[in-house]
Design a protein around this motif. Structure first.
Motif, PDB file in Angstrom:
ATOM      1  N   VAL A  70       0.858  -1.118  -0.033  1.00  0.00           N
ATOM      2  CA  VAL A  70       0.000  -0.242   0.464  1.00  0.00           C
ATOM      3  C   VAL A  70       0.555   1.575   0.378  1.00  0.00           C
ATOM      4  CG1 VAL A  70      -2.044   1.277   1.225  1.00  0.00           C
ATOM      5  CG2 VAL A  70      -1.348  -1.107   1.553  1.00  0.00           C
ATOM      6  N   SER A  71       0.531   1.756  -1.360  1.00  0.00           N
ATOM      7  CA  SER A  71       1.691   3.169  -1.185  1.00  0.00           C
ATOM      8  C   SER A  71       0.494   4.204  -0.198  1.00  0.00           C
ATOM      9  CB  SER A  71       1.917   3.869  -3.161  1.00  0.00           C
ATOM     10  OG  SER A  71       2.283   2.543  -2.798  1.00  0.00           O
ATOM     11  N   VAL A  72       0.918   5.042   1.028  1.00  0.00           N
ATOM     12  CA  VAL A  72      -0.379   6.500   1.086  1.00  0.00           C
ATOM     13  C   VAL A  72       0.951   7.303   0.687  1.00  0.00           C
ATOM     14  CG1 VAL A  72      -1.073   6.783   3.635  1.00  0.00           C
ATOM     15  CG2 VAL A  72      -0.803   4.571   2.837  1.00  0.00           C
ATOM     16  N   GLU A  73      -0.074   8.656   0.393  1.00  0.00           N
ATOM     17  CA  GLU A  73       0.278   9.781   0.000  1.00  0.00           C
ATOM     18  C   GLU A  73      -0.927  10.854   1.269  1.00  0.00           C
ATOM     19  OE1 GLU A  73      -0.049  13.106  -3.155  1.00  0.00           O
ATOM     20  OE2 GLU A  73      -1.525  12.293  -3.477  1.00  0.00           O
ATOM     21  N   LEU A  74       0.575  11.479   2.243  1.00  0.00           N
ATOM     22  CA  LEU A  74      -0.256  12.359   3.221  1.00  0.00           C
ATOM     23  C   LEU A  74      -0.310  13.495   2.949  1.00  0.00           C
ATOM     24  CD1 LEU A  74       2.443  11.394   6.314  1.00  0.00           C
ATOM     25  CD2 LEU A  74      -0.295  10.187   5.724  1.00  0.00           C
ATOM     26  N   ASP A  75      -1.571  14.167   3.213  1.00  0.00           N
ATOM     27  CA  ASP A  75      -1.904  15.347   2.495  1.00  0.00           C
ATOM     28  C   ASP A  75      -1.187  16.132   3.220  1.00  0.00           C
ATOM     29  OD1 ASP A  75      -4.280  17.222   1.436  1.00  0.00           O
ATOM     30  OD2 ASP A  75      -4.535  18.192   3.394  1.00  0.00           O
TER      31      ASP A  75
END
Length: 154
Positions: A70-75
């Motif tokens: 899972v690739s997660v991009e934070l705001d």
């Protein structure tokens, strides 16, 4: 800690193959005394080289056949928010690994789940409810040809 010498790497290689080996067996295999091996293992633990001794479990045989990358991009990214995300992932049993990465995304996770339904509930609880997660993308493992935990020490 001083750099690892030949004895240290021999001990670590054997422990990575079988962490349950008794000190006496380790000593025989590395041609050293049990006291020396015991002292070296203690030093390797104290210095943080040896993190922990564990048993590896076949995830499929215990009902956790689904593996997602899972690739997660934070705001927003700042030290406190990055650490807060890491702390949240540490608390999640389904998260096997959490890496802060460079590139398009901020984190790469390895998540094991018993089913797609469970994984979906996980994403809702962990990502959708976290208002600092801008985006996440899941890639599912179809087959695992190789999985190693041992670090080459040559």
């Amino acid at each position: 800690m001083a750099p690892l010498d030949h004895l240290d790497t021999q001990i670590l290689t054997l422990l990575q193959q079988d962490a349950s080996l008794p000190v006496r067996t380790l000593a025989e295999r590395v041609h050293s005394s049990p006291a020396t091996v015991q002292r070296r293992v203690a030093q390797l633990r104290e210095s943080g080289v040896l993190l922990k001794q564990v048993a590896l479990v076949d995830r499929r045989k215990v009902g956790r056949a689904l593996t997602a990358f899972v690739s997660v991009e934070l705001d927003k990214q700042n030290d406190a928010l990055l650490r807060a995300f890491e702390q949240r992932m540490l608390a999640e049993d389904d998260v096997q690994a959490c890496y802060e990465v460079s590139g398009e995304f901020d984190f790469l996770l390895i998540v094991n789940a018993p089913s797609m339904e469970h994984y979906h509930a996980f994403t809702r609880a962990v990502f959708s409810s976290n208002n600092n997660v801008r985006n996440f993308k899941s890639t599912f493992a179809m087959h695992c040809a190789k999985f190693e935990t041992a670090v080459p020490l040559v």
